[in-house]
Design an enzyme around this catalytic site. Structure first.
Site, PDB file in Angstrom:
ATOM      1  N   ARG A   1     -11.483   3.858 -15.338  1.00 38.38           N
ATOM      2  CA  ARG A   1     -11.222   5.287 -15.514  1.00 38.38           C
ATOM      3  C   ARG A   1     -12.187   5.912 -16.518  1.00 38.38           C
ATOM      4  O   ARG A   1     -12.547   7.086 -16.403  1.00 38.38           O
ATOM      5  CB  ARG A   1      -9.773   5.507 -15.933  1.00 38.38           C
ATOM      6  CG  ARG A   1      -8.772   5.248 -14.807  1.00 38.38           C
ATOM      7  CD  ARG A   1      -7.341   5.249 -15.303  1.00 38.38           C
ATOM      8  NE  ARG A   1      -7.003   6.498 -15.961  1.00 38.38           N
ATOM      9  CZ  ARG A   1      -5.942   6.651 -16.764  1.00 38.38           C
ATOM     10  NH1 ARG A   1      -5.139   5.616 -16.991  1.00 38.38           N
ATOM     11  NH2 ARG A   1      -5.699   7.807 -17.316  1.00 38.38           N
TER      12      ARG A   1
ATOM     13  N   ASP B   1      -1.933   0.436 -14.500  1.00 36.73           N
ATOM     14  CA  ASP B   1      -1.232   1.389 -15.345  1.00 36.73           C
ATOM     15  C   ASP B   1      -0.345   2.327 -14.529  1.00 36.73           C
ATOM     16  O   ASP B   1      -0.392   2.339 -13.293  1.00 36.73           O
ATOM     17  CB  ASP B   1      -2.246   2.228 -16.137  1.00 36.73           C
ATOM     18  CG  ASP B   1      -2.942   1.437 -17.224  1.00 36.73           C
ATOM     19  OD1 ASP B   1      -2.382   0.433 -17.688  1.00 36.73           O
ATOM     20  OD2 ASP B   1      -4.054   1.843 -17.620  1.00 36.73           O
TER      21      ASP B   1
ATOM     22  N   TYR C   1     -11.968  -2.538  -7.396  1.00 39.51           N
ATOM     23  CA  TYR C   1     -11.244  -1.278  -7.529  1.00 39.51           C
ATOM     24  C   TYR C   1     -11.939  -0.188  -6.722  1.00 39.51           C
ATOM     25  O   TYR C   1     -13.167  -0.186  -6.558  1.00 39.51           O
ATOM     26  CB  TYR C   1     -11.170  -0.839  -8.994  1.00 39.51           C
ATOM     27  CG  TYR C   1     -10.134  -1.581  -9.802  1.00 39.51           C
ATOM     28  CD1 TYR C   1      -8.823  -1.107  -9.905  1.00 39.51           C
ATOM     29  CD2 TYR C   1     -10.455  -2.769 -10.459  1.00 39.51           C
ATOM     30  CE1 TYR C   1      -7.870  -1.796 -10.639  1.00 39.51           C
ATOM     31  CE2 TYR C   1      -9.506  -3.460 -11.200  1.00 39.51           C
ATOM     32  CZ  TYR C   1      -8.222  -2.968 -11.288  1.00 39.51           C
ATOM     33  OH  TYR C   1      -7.278  -3.657 -12.014  1.00 39.51           O
TER      34      TYR C   1
ATOM     35  N   ARG D   1      -2.717  -5.991 -14.148  1.00 37.93           N
ATOM     36  CA  ARG D   1      -1.616  -5.099 -14.522  1.00 37.93           C
ATOM     37  C   ARG D   1      -2.104  -3.655 -14.443  1.00 37.93           C
ATOM     38  O   ARG D   1      -2.777  -3.172 -15.356  1.00 37.93           O
ATOM     39  CB  ARG D   1      -1.125  -5.421 -15.935  1.00 37.93           C
ATOM     40  CG  ARG D   1      -0.520  -6.808 -16.083  1.00 37.93           C
ATOM     41  CD  ARG D   1      -0.167  -7.079 -17.537  1.00 37.93           C
ATOM     42  NE  ARG D   1       0.483  -8.380 -17.706  1.00 37.93           N
ATOM     43  CZ  ARG D   1       0.838  -8.882 -18.885  1.00 37.93           C
ATOM     44  NH1 ARG D   1       0.603  -8.183 -19.990  1.00 37.93           N
ATOM     45  NH2 ARG D   1       1.420 -10.068 -18.966  1.00 37.93           N
TER      46      ARG D   1
END
Length: 255
Positions: free
Chosen positions: A202, A52, A111, A50
């Site tokens: 992040r 953001d 990622y 999921r």
């Protein structure tokens, strides 16, 4: 009901994230609405992760259950037609076993994060990178990144609203790459793990950017990790440079 795996590419800027929300646009909501135009009923899809608000997908994976036995190519083409003009595309589609699950069958998520280093405002890459106006030292950043690889308690790099049962995760890779592009020099972060905590990537990037800028040292990264305290984390970077780049399965659904 035949089950299909969908590989999904999307620009995250217009969306409040992947997950369906009642009053805001989402990637999941856009795909479910497109499915409802092909088979009029309520659809619920599941995804590998999921993302953001503002985070992009290069190769997100989801699955859906259909009543009709669709040819996978025809299903992807029909969905792409119905998804217009949303910045969402089905780049691959495959029929899978009834018990195959986009989230629970996955063994690795990958990622990518992009930092653009230039003073002039980004134009073509606006919304697709985190832009900083100073140079970064990729070797120092890699030295800091190496302190994070392995199995650790990542409480420091975990959002306060993270719902994971445990902060203990294994980070398989965090590779820093310097790339010269036509738009300016970029730093790319390539991150691999079976699963991630909320805001973990992040938090890594924001902390390592401080190392690259010379404000932190690699030893400071170790100290932050060992503190197991969210307050010890560096700044959490903005979402627009982050991409879900790929998902691995024991039996790859896409050729």
């Amino acid at each position: 009901m035949p089950r299909y795996a969908l590989q999904v590419e999307y620009h995250g800027a217009p969306f409040a994230g992947w997950q369906r929300q009642a009053d805001q646009p989402s990637v999941q909501g856009a795909i479910e609405a497109a499915l409802a135009k092909l088979e009029p009923r309520e659809h619920t899809i599941a995804a590998a992760g999921r993302t953001d608000a503002g985070v992009h997908g290069l190769a997100q994976v989801a699955h859906c259950d259909m009543e009709k036995d669709w040819d996978p190519f025809r299903l992807s083409e029909a969905l792409n037609f119905q998804l217009k003009p949303a910045p969402v595309a089905i780049t691959n589609c495959a029929k899978v076993a009834d018990d195959w699950h986009a989230r629970f069958s996955a063994t690795e998520r990958r990622y990518l994060f992009r930092i653009l280093m230039r003073r002039a405002p980004a134009t073509h890459q606006a919304g697709l990178v985190w832009q900083v106006k100073h140079d970064l030292d990729p070797e120092a950043m890699q030295a800091g990144a190496d302190r994070l690889i392995g199995n650790h308690d990542f409480t420091t790099f975990r959002s306060s609203i993270c719902q994971a049962a445990s902060p203990q995760k294994t980070l398989d890779a965090l590779r820093i790459e310097h790339i010269d592009t036509i738009g300016g020099p970029e730093i790319h972060f390539h991150v691999r793990a079976r699963s991630f905590l909320h805001n973990q990537v992040r938090s890594f990037v924001g902390t390592l950017e401080r190392v690259g800028a010379g404000t932190w040292s690699p030893d400071d990264v170790t100290a932050a990790l060992e503190a197991r305290d969210r307050a010890a984390c560096g700044p959490v970077c903005p979402p627009q440079g982050l991409y879900l780049a790929g998902v691995t399965y024991p039996d790859a659904p896409f050729l």
